[in-house]
Write a protein that holds these residues in place. Sequence first.
Motif, PDB file in Angstrom:
ATOM      1  N   ILE A 161      10.871  11.763 -12.493  1.00  0.00           N
ATOM      2  CA  ILE A 161      11.824  10.698 -12.150  1.00  0.00           C
ATOM      3  C   ILE A 161      12.065  10.662 -10.645  1.00  0.00           C
ATOM      4  CG2 ILE A 161      14.200   9.902 -12.437  1.00  0.00           C
ATOM      5  CD1 ILE A 161      14.203  11.187 -15.191  1.00  0.00           C
ATOM      6  N   ILE A 162      12.268  11.853 -10.061  1.00  0.00           N
ATOM      7  CA  ILE A 162      12.572  11.934  -8.627  1.00  0.00           C
ATOM      8  C   ILE A 162      11.381  11.463  -7.791  1.00  0.00           C
ATOM      9  CG2 ILE A 162      13.195  13.497  -6.748  1.00  0.00           C
ATOM     10  CD1 ILE A 162      14.572  15.262  -8.870  1.00  0.00           C
ATOM     11  N   ILE A 163      10.172  11.898  -8.155  1.00  0.00           N
ATOM     12  CA  ILE A 163       8.969  11.523  -7.396  1.00  0.00           C
ATOM     13  C   ILE A 163       8.721  10.021  -7.498  1.00  0.00           C
ATOM     14  CG2 ILE A 163       6.452  11.748  -7.339  1.00  0.00           C
ATOM     15  CD1 ILE A 163       6.826  14.705  -8.100  1.00  0.00           C
ATOM     16  N   ASP A 164       8.906   9.464  -8.702  1.00  0.00           N
ATOM     17  CA  ASP A 164       8.702   8.020  -8.879  1.00  0.00           C
ATOM     18  C   ASP A 164       9.677   7.216  -8.025  1.00  0.00           C
ATOM     19  OD1 ASP A 164       7.532   5.692 -10.414  1.00  0.00           O
ATOM     20  OD2 ASP A 164       9.642   5.491 -11.001  1.00  0.00           O
ATOM     21  N   ALA A 165      10.953   7.645  -8.012  1.00  0.00           N
ATOM     22  CA  ALA A 165      11.952   6.941  -7.194  1.00  0.00           C
ATOM     23  C   ALA A 165      11.621   7.077  -5.708  1.00  0.00           C
ATOM     24  CB  ALA A 165      13.344   7.492  -7.482  1.00  0.00           C
ATOM     25  N   SER A 166      11.180   8.252  -5.295  1.00  0.00           N
ATOM     26  CA  SER A 166      10.829   8.479  -3.884  1.00  0.00           C
ATOM     27  C   SER A 166       9.658   7.601  -3.468  1.00  0.00           C
ATOM     28  CB  SER A 166      10.503   9.947  -3.654  1.00  0.00           C
ATOM     29  OG  SER A 166      11.611  10.773  -3.927  1.00  0.00           O
ATOM     30  N   LYS A 167       8.650   7.492  -4.345  1.00  0.00           N
ATOM     31  CA  LYS A 167       7.490   6.649  -4.038  1.00  0.00           C
ATOM     32  C   LYS A 167       7.904   5.188  -3.895  1.00  0.00           C
ATOM     33  CE  LYS A 167       3.819   9.427  -6.182  1.00  0.00           C
ATOM     34  NZ  LYS A 167       2.836   9.498  -7.289  1.00  0.00           N
ATOM     35  N   ASN A 179      -0.045  15.285   0.149  1.00  0.00           N
ATOM     36  CA  ASN A 179       0.927  15.022  -0.906  1.00  0.00           C
ATOM     37  C   ASN A 179       2.334  15.096  -0.326  1.00  0.00           C
ATOM     38  OD1 ASN A 179       2.431  14.766  -3.192  1.00  0.00           O
ATOM     39  ND2 ASN A 179       1.620  16.573  -4.230  1.00  0.00           N
ATOM     40  N   ARG A 180       2.954  13.937  -0.143  1.00  0.00           N
ATOM     41  CA  ARG A 180       4.275  13.863   0.481  1.00  0.00           C
ATOM     42  C   ARG A 180       5.369  14.379  -0.452  1.00  0.00           C
ATOM     43  NH1 ARG A 180       4.838   9.819   4.444  1.00  0.00           N
ATOM     44  NH2 ARG A 180       6.836   9.198   3.562  1.00  0.00           N
ATOM     45  N   GLU A 205       8.003  18.750  -6.818  1.00  0.00           N
ATOM     46  CA  GLU A 205       7.357  19.130  -8.073  1.00  0.00           C
ATOM     47  C   GLU A 205       7.951  20.428  -8.622  1.00  0.00           C
ATOM     48  OE1 GLU A 205       3.255  19.430  -7.082  1.00  0.00           O
ATOM     49  OE2 GLU A 205       2.933  17.257  -6.927  1.00  0.00           O
ATOM     50  N   GLY A 206       7.775  20.625  -9.960  1.00  0.00           N
ATOM     51  CA  GLY A 206       8.186  21.879 -10.593  1.00  0.00           C
ATOM     52  C   GLY A 206       9.584  21.890 -11.149  1.00  0.00           C
ATOM     53  N   PHE A 207      10.277  20.763 -11.144  1.00  0.00           N
ATOM     54  CA  PHE A 207      11.625  20.696 -11.693  1.00  0.00           C
ATOM     55  C   PHE A 207      11.608  19.909 -13.004  1.00  0.00           C
ATOM     56  CE2 PHE A 207      12.010  20.961  -7.058  1.00  0.00           C
ATOM     57  CZ  PHE A 207      12.803  22.092  -6.934  1.00  0.00           C
ATOM     58  N   ASN A 208      12.706  20.034 -13.775  1.00  0.00           N
ATOM     59  CA  ASN A 208      12.760  19.360 -15.079  1.00  0.00           C
ATOM     60  C   ASN A 208      12.623  17.846 -14.943  1.00  0.00           C
ATOM     61  OD1 ASN A 208      13.083  21.758 -16.442  1.00  0.00           O
ATOM     62  ND2 ASN A 208      15.331  21.682 -16.413  1.00  0.00           N
ATOM     63  N   ASN A 209      13.206  17.285 -13.861  1.00  0.00           N
ATOM     64  CA  ASN A 209      13.192  15.826 -13.668  1.00  0.00           C
ATOM     65  C   ASN A 209      12.328  15.426 -12.477  1.00  0.00           C
ATOM     66  OD1 ASN A 209      15.129  15.030 -15.779  1.00  0.00           O
ATOM     67  ND2 ASN A 209      16.592  16.221 -14.562  1.00  0.00           N
ATOM     68  N   SER A 210      11.302  16.214 -12.188  1.00  0.00           N
ATOM     69  CA  SER A 210      10.443  15.939 -11.039  1.00  0.00           C
ATOM     70  C   SER A 210       9.803  14.555 -11.120  1.00  0.00           C
ATOM     71  CB  SER A 210       9.343  16.997 -10.933  1.00  0.00           C
ATOM     72  OG  SER A 210       9.878  18.235 -10.530  1.00  0.00           O
ATOM     73  N   ALA A 270       0.839  -1.202   0.000  1.00  0.00           N
ATOM     74  CA  ALA A 270       0.000   0.000   0.000  1.00  0.00           C
ATOM     75  C   ALA A 270       0.872   1.249   0.000  1.00  0.00           C
ATOM     76  CB  ALA A 270      -0.920  -0.002   1.208  1.00  0.00           C
ATOM     77  N   GLY A 271       0.395   2.278  -0.707  1.00  0.00           N
ATOM     78  CA  GLY A 271       1.107   3.556  -0.727  1.00  0.00           C
ATOM     79  C   GLY A 271       0.722   4.395   0.473  1.00  0.00           C
ATOM     80  N   PHE A 272       0.916   5.708   0.319  1.00  0.00           N
ATOM     81  CA  PHE A 272       0.625   6.634   1.409  1.00  0.00           C
ATOM     82  C   PHE A 272      -0.422   7.624   0.933  1.00  0.00           C
ATOM     83  CE2 PHE A 272       4.873   5.056   1.952  1.00  0.00           C
ATOM     84  CZ  PHE A 272       4.965   4.790   3.306  1.00  0.00           C
ATOM     85  N   GLY A 273      -1.590   7.601   1.560  1.00  0.00           N
ATOM     86  CA  GLY A 273      -2.671   8.501   1.176  1.00  0.00           C
ATOM     87  C   GLY A 273      -2.595   9.816   1.924  1.00  0.00           C
TER      88      GLY A 273
END
Length: 325
Positions: free
Chosen positions: A132-138, A119-120, A125-130, A113-116
């Motif tokens: 990729i970074i968000i997916d890796a963090s999740k 928004n962690r 957000e708002g960066f060129n590679n956001s 299960a993820g985290f509801g």
Amino acid sequence: MSKVKYYYDPDTLSYRKIEAKKSRKYRNLLFFVLGAALFGFLGLIFLLNTNLINTPRELSLQREVQNYELQFEILNKKMDQIENVLANIEDRDNNIYRLYFEANPIPEEQRKAGFGGVNRYKSLEGFNNSEIIIDASKRLDVIQKQMVIQSKSLDEIAKLAEEKEKLLAAIPAIQPVRNEDLKRMASGYGWRTDPFTKARKKHWGMDFTAPRGTPIFATGDGEVTRADNNSSGYGKHIRIDHGYGYMSLYAHLSKYNVTKGQKVKRGDLIGFVGNTGRSEAPHLHYEVWKDKERINPINFYYGSLSPQEFENMLKYATQENQSLD
């Protein structure tokens, strides 16, 4: 070379050279310099906002971004490996360990299960590679949660294993008198003839005929709750509470080797065969209780008898003969 310009002078009726004023020359030069500077500045702005030219700092930043992208790619591959290992551990946990110790499997949706809620990852957000970074963090957060759940599950399994080990050690699983010390197995559990009244009566244990003074052993780990002569018919007797609802009773002893409150292990010497109480001859009357109900002790000798010995005992125990107490 600039062209020489002339004008017609009506007074002299001739053409005369136009002499440029120095101020005009300086003004024209100033306009040229300013125009060139403005054009150059606009050109520089244009070039800096395109990919046609990069400053050394920009080139350095580009190399740094490429390095980060490579590191994230390596990180994702490592996370793939971790997820595969975790999946294998979780499968064994659910289908082997928890199954063996009769624990409910942990549902897949609970493990992954993820985290509801909040928004962690808003700060990412708002960066060129956001993305990729968000997916890796999740993925890292989910892996961390899986590891916490698996760690707790293994703690539970370890506790269940310890309890099961204690249970197996506590169950009265051996014969209380050694075979080589027995004369015979005199009477089993069930309806038997009373030696004194000759009436048919339920016999709640097993009688082992043996000489007076024959050693008697605890059949499982537990605590001695009684070692006295204060129970009608049993004479000198010992009761051991094994926990988990099990209790064993040893009656008609000649003397004790334990005292009330003493902890004993399976196989410990606790007393000696005698003929005290309501007894016709030296023997051990042995009972097993489960949840305050007396049950057939013959079902618990798997820890000390061979298949042939157990078969012989079963044969004698089922005979409706006369009991010794």
